[in-house]
Motif scaffolding. Structure first.
Motif, PDB file in Angstrom:
ATOM      1  N   GLY A 148      -3.864  -4.257  -7.631  1.00  0.00           N
ATOM      2  CA  GLY A 148      -4.463  -4.676  -6.353  1.00  0.00           C
ATOM      3  C   GLY A 148      -5.123  -6.040  -6.395  1.00  0.00           C
TER       4      GLY A 148
ATOM      5  N   ARG B  27      -4.144 -10.654  -4.684  1.00  0.00           N
ATOM      6  CA  ARG B  27      -3.512 -10.133  -3.481  1.00  0.00           C
ATOM      7  C   ARG B  27      -3.098 -11.226  -2.508  1.00  0.00           C
ATOM      8  NH1 ARG B  27      -5.112  -4.313  -3.062  1.00  0.00           N
ATOM      9  NH2 ARG B  27      -4.264  -3.587  -1.096  1.00  0.00           N
TER      10      ARG B  27
ATOM     11  N   GLY C 107      -9.269  -1.961  -5.558  1.00  0.00           N
ATOM     12  CA  GLY C 107      -9.653  -1.074  -4.457  1.00  0.00           C
ATOM     13  C   GLY C 107     -10.683  -0.038  -4.906  1.00  0.00           C
TER      14      GLY C 107
ATOM     15  N   ARG D  65      -2.181  10.763   1.485  1.00  0.00           N
ATOM     16  CA  ARG D  65      -3.307  10.383   0.631  1.00  0.00           C
ATOM     17  C   ARG D  65      -4.624  10.448   1.410  1.00  0.00           C
ATOM     18  NH1 ARG D  65      -3.068   4.576  -2.239  1.00  0.00           N
ATOM     19  NH2 ARG D  65      -3.645   3.813  -0.202  1.00  0.00           N
TER      20      ARG D  65
ATOM     21  N   GLN E   7      -5.974 -16.154  -4.595  1.00  0.00           N
ATOM     22  CA  GLN E   7      -6.532 -15.344  -5.688  1.00  0.00           C
ATOM     23  C   GLN E   7      -5.736 -15.579  -6.976  1.00  0.00           C
ATOM     24  OE1 GLN E   7      -6.977 -11.192  -4.648  1.00  0.00           O
ATOM     25  NE2 GLN E   7      -8.263 -11.641  -2.874  1.00  0.00           N
TER      26      GLN E   7
ATOM     27  N   PRO F 266       0.846  -1.192   0.000  1.00  0.00           N
ATOM     28  CA  PRO F 266       0.000   0.000   0.000  1.00  0.00           C
ATOM     29  C   PRO F 266       0.885   1.248   0.000  1.00  0.00           C
ATOM     30  CG  PRO F 266      -0.766  -1.571   1.648  1.00  0.00           C
ATOM     31  CD  PRO F 266       0.528  -2.108   1.098  1.00  0.00           C
TER      32      PRO F 266
ATOM     33  N   ARG G 129      -2.367  -2.967   7.471  1.00  0.00           N
ATOM     34  CA  ARG G 129      -2.360  -3.218   6.025  1.00  0.00           C
ATOM     35  C   ARG G 129      -0.974  -3.590   5.541  1.00  0.00           C
ATOM     36  NH1 ARG G 129      -4.615   2.036   4.362  1.00  0.00           N
ATOM     37  NH2 ARG G 129      -4.106   1.570   2.212  1.00  0.00           N
TER      38      ARG G 129
ATOM     39  N   GLN H 232      -7.668  -5.515   6.614  1.00  0.00           N
ATOM     40  CA  GLN H 232      -7.630  -6.907   6.145  1.00  0.00           C
ATOM     41  C   GLN H 232      -8.168  -7.031   4.730  1.00  0.00           C
ATOM     42  OE1 GLN H 232     -10.036  -8.816   9.090  1.00  0.00           O
ATOM     43  NE2 GLN H 232      -8.424  -8.784  10.632  1.00  0.00           N
TER      44      GLN H 232
ATOM     45  N   ARG I 128     -14.370   0.536  -3.432  1.00  0.00           N
ATOM     46  CA  ARG I 128     -14.782   1.822  -2.860  1.00  0.00           C
ATOM     47  C   ARG I 128     -16.023   2.390  -3.548  1.00  0.00           C
ATOM     48  NH1 ARG I 128      -9.464   2.038  -1.703  1.00  0.00           N
ATOM     49  NH2 ARG I 128      -8.891   2.555  -3.823  1.00  0.00           N
TER      50      ARG I 128
ATOM     51  N   ARG J 282      -9.636   9.004   2.409  1.00  0.00           N
ATOM     52  CA  ARG J 282      -9.719   7.549   2.592  1.00  0.00           C
ATOM     53  C   ARG J 282      -9.579   7.178   4.053  1.00  0.00           C
ATOM     54  NH1 ARG J 282      -6.647   3.759  -1.608  1.00  0.00           N
ATOM     55  NH2 ARG J 282      -6.759   2.444   0.237  1.00  0.00           N
TER      56      ARG J 282
ATOM     57  N   PHE K 150     -16.922  -5.101   2.495  1.00  0.00           N
ATOM     58  CA  PHE K 150     -15.714  -4.324   2.189  1.00  0.00           C
ATOM     59  C   PHE K 150     -15.368  -3.382   3.350  1.00  0.00           C
ATOM     60  CE2 PHE K 150     -14.244  -0.126   0.619  1.00  0.00           C
ATOM     61  CZ  PHE K 150     -12.918  -0.477   0.409  1.00  0.00           C
TER      62      PHE K 150
ATOM     63  N   LYS L 264       0.901   1.999  -7.078  1.00  0.00           N
ATOM     64  CA  LYS L 264       0.236   1.181  -8.104  1.00  0.00           C
ATOM     65  C   LYS L 264      -0.883   1.956  -8.805  1.00  0.00           C
ATOM     66  CE  LYS L 264      -1.219  -1.958  -5.126  1.00  0.00           C
ATOM     67  NZ  LYS L 264      -0.709  -1.470  -3.838  1.00  0.00           N
TER      68      LYS L 264
ATOM     69  N   VAL M 195     -10.584  -8.479   1.836  1.00  0.00           N
ATOM     70  CA  VAL M 195     -11.944  -8.992   1.658  1.00  0.00           C
ATOM     71  C   VAL M 195     -11.806 -10.474   1.255  1.00  0.00           C
ATOM     72  CG1 VAL M 195     -14.035  -8.705   0.249  1.00  0.00           C
ATOM     73  CG2 VAL M 195     -12.700  -6.684   0.940  1.00  0.00           C
TER      74      VAL M 195
HETATM   75  P1  ADP Z   1      -3.812  -0.144  -0.958  1.00  0.00           P
HETATM   76  O1  ADP Z   1      -3.075  -0.983  -1.989  1.00  0.00           O
HETATM   77  O2  ADP Z   1      -3.289   1.225  -0.899  1.00  0.00           O
HETATM   78  O3  ADP Z   1      -3.932  -0.801   0.372  1.00  0.00           O
HETATM   79  P2  ADP Z   1      -6.375  -0.625  -2.293  1.00  0.00           P
HETATM   80  O4  ADP Z   1      -7.215   0.498  -2.758  1.00  0.00           O
HETATM   81  O5  ADP Z   1      -5.746  -1.504  -3.316  1.00  0.00           O
HETATM   82  O6  ADP Z   1      -5.316   0.056  -1.370  1.00  0.00           O
HETATM   83  O7  ADP Z   1      -7.224  -1.568  -1.321  1.00  0.00           O
HETATM   84  C1  ADP Z   1      -7.979  -1.060  -0.245  1.00  0.00           C
HETATM   85  C2  ADP Z   1      -8.639  -2.218   0.516  1.00  0.00           C
HETATM   86  O8  ADP Z   1      -9.556  -2.893  -0.368  1.00  0.00           O
HETATM   87  C3  ADP Z   1      -7.706  -3.313   0.988  1.00  0.00           C
HETATM   88  O9  ADP Z   1      -7.114  -3.000   2.220  1.00  0.00           O
HETATM   89  C4  ADP Z   1      -8.647  -4.523   1.082  1.00  0.00           C
HETATM   90  O10 ADP Z   1      -9.447  -4.469   2.256  1.00  0.00           O
HETATM   91  C5  ADP Z   1      -9.567  -4.304  -0.112  1.00  0.00           C
HETATM   92  N1  ADP Z   1      -9.050  -4.993  -1.310  1.00  0.00           N
HETATM   93  C6  ADP Z   1      -8.590  -4.411  -2.458  1.00  0.00           C
HETATM   94  N2  ADP Z   1      -8.219  -5.341  -3.352  1.00  0.00           N
HETATM   95  C7  ADP Z   1      -8.440  -6.546  -2.764  1.00  0.00           C
HETATM   96  C8  ADP Z   1      -8.267  -7.917  -3.169  1.00  0.00           C
HETATM   97  N3  ADP Z   1      -7.774  -8.249  -4.363  1.00  0.00           N
HETATM   98  N4  ADP Z   1      -8.613  -8.883  -2.289  1.00  0.00           N
HETATM   99  C9  ADP Z   1      -9.121  -8.605  -1.100  1.00  0.00           C
HETATM  100  N5  ADP Z   1      -9.300  -7.350  -0.641  1.00  0.00           N
HETATM  101  C10 ADP Z   1      -8.987  -6.333  -1.462  1.00  0.00           C
END
Ligand code: ADP
Length: 195
Positions: free
Chosen positions: A94, A97, A35, A132, A101, A12, A150, A59, A39, A138, A51, A16, A61
């Motif tokens: 993202g 992860r 992400g 950010r 997956q 994070p 995270r 954590q 959102r 956020r 979410f 990216k 999802v």
């Molecule tokens: P960052 O990479 O800055 O943590 P993201 O916007 O990619 O932020 O993700 C924010 C949140 O969304 C993550 O902390 C997670 O809870 C959820 N998330 C995003 N992508 C995934 C994924 N592929 N699998 C599970 N949870 C995800």
């Protein structure tokens, strides 16, 4: 047919999303940010609630709804013509992860490159996330405990994905450079790729 795919990979705050947004403006590249899609769900939907519950704790999802959401969004993009798998490279940001997956996506994506935006200095990542939080409003960036969680989740669950793809496709870049220099490094590799 598998989707021709490039992954943006990193902790994070490694940038990216910044790179993905730019790559997505280039003809024949389609940017998917997991992400951002999460959102955009409203909290009155079941998955929107899930979410918020997980992301507010730093954590991931659960995998099944995440992959389903990915598939659904890619199908919609194909239908509305914004993503054409015959001509376009999918830029995933993202996702995947964790190893599970990556395995779930295996039959659907052909990963050509993994751009690993490496940042050995944790304090830089924390600083970026805190800035950010103010800029993008956020919640998960606003709380130092959630940020730490995270980063831990990243180390434990996400980083092993790099070994899964291996050195044939992983390209490591220094994410502490300016965004334009990271972009230059990525573009050079993409532009030189012949297949
Ligand atoms: P960052 O990479 O800055 O943590 P993201 O916007 O990619 O932020 O993700 C924010 C949140 O969304 C993550 O902390 C997670 O809870 C959820 N998330 C995003 N992508 C995934 C994924 N592929 N699998 C599970 N949870 C995800």
């Amino acid at each position: 047919m598998k989707f021709r795919t490039t992954l943006l990979f990193g902790a994070p705050g490694s940038g990216k999303g910044t790179q993905g947004k730019i790559l997505g403006t280039i003809p024949n590249f389609y940017h998917f940010s997991c992400g951002d899609i999460f959102r955009n769900l409203t909290p009155d939907t079941e998955l929107g609630k899930v979410f918020l519950e997980y992301s507010s704790r730093g954590q991931l999802v659960p995998d099944e709804p995440t992959i389903r959401l990915w598939q659904h969004n890619i199908q919609m993009a194909e239908q509305d013509g914004s993503f054409n798998p015959k001509t376009d490279t999918l830029v995933l940001d993202g996702i995947p992860r964790n190893l599970r997956q990556a395995q779930m996506l295996k039959s659907m994506v052909k990963v050509r490159f993994v751009f690993y935006l490496s940042c050995p200095d944790m304090s830089k990542l924390v600083g970026r996330l805190q800035r950010r939080a103010l800029r993008e409003n956020r919640l998960d960036d606003a709380n130092i405990k959630v940020i730490r969680q995270r980063l831990e989740t990243y180390e434990r669950e996400t980083r092993p994905v790099l070994d899964y793809y291996g050195s044939d496709v992983v390209r490591t870049m220094d994410s502490t450079q300016t965004p334009i220099n990271v972009l230059r490094d990525i573009l050079r590799i993409l532009a030189d790729a012949t297949d």
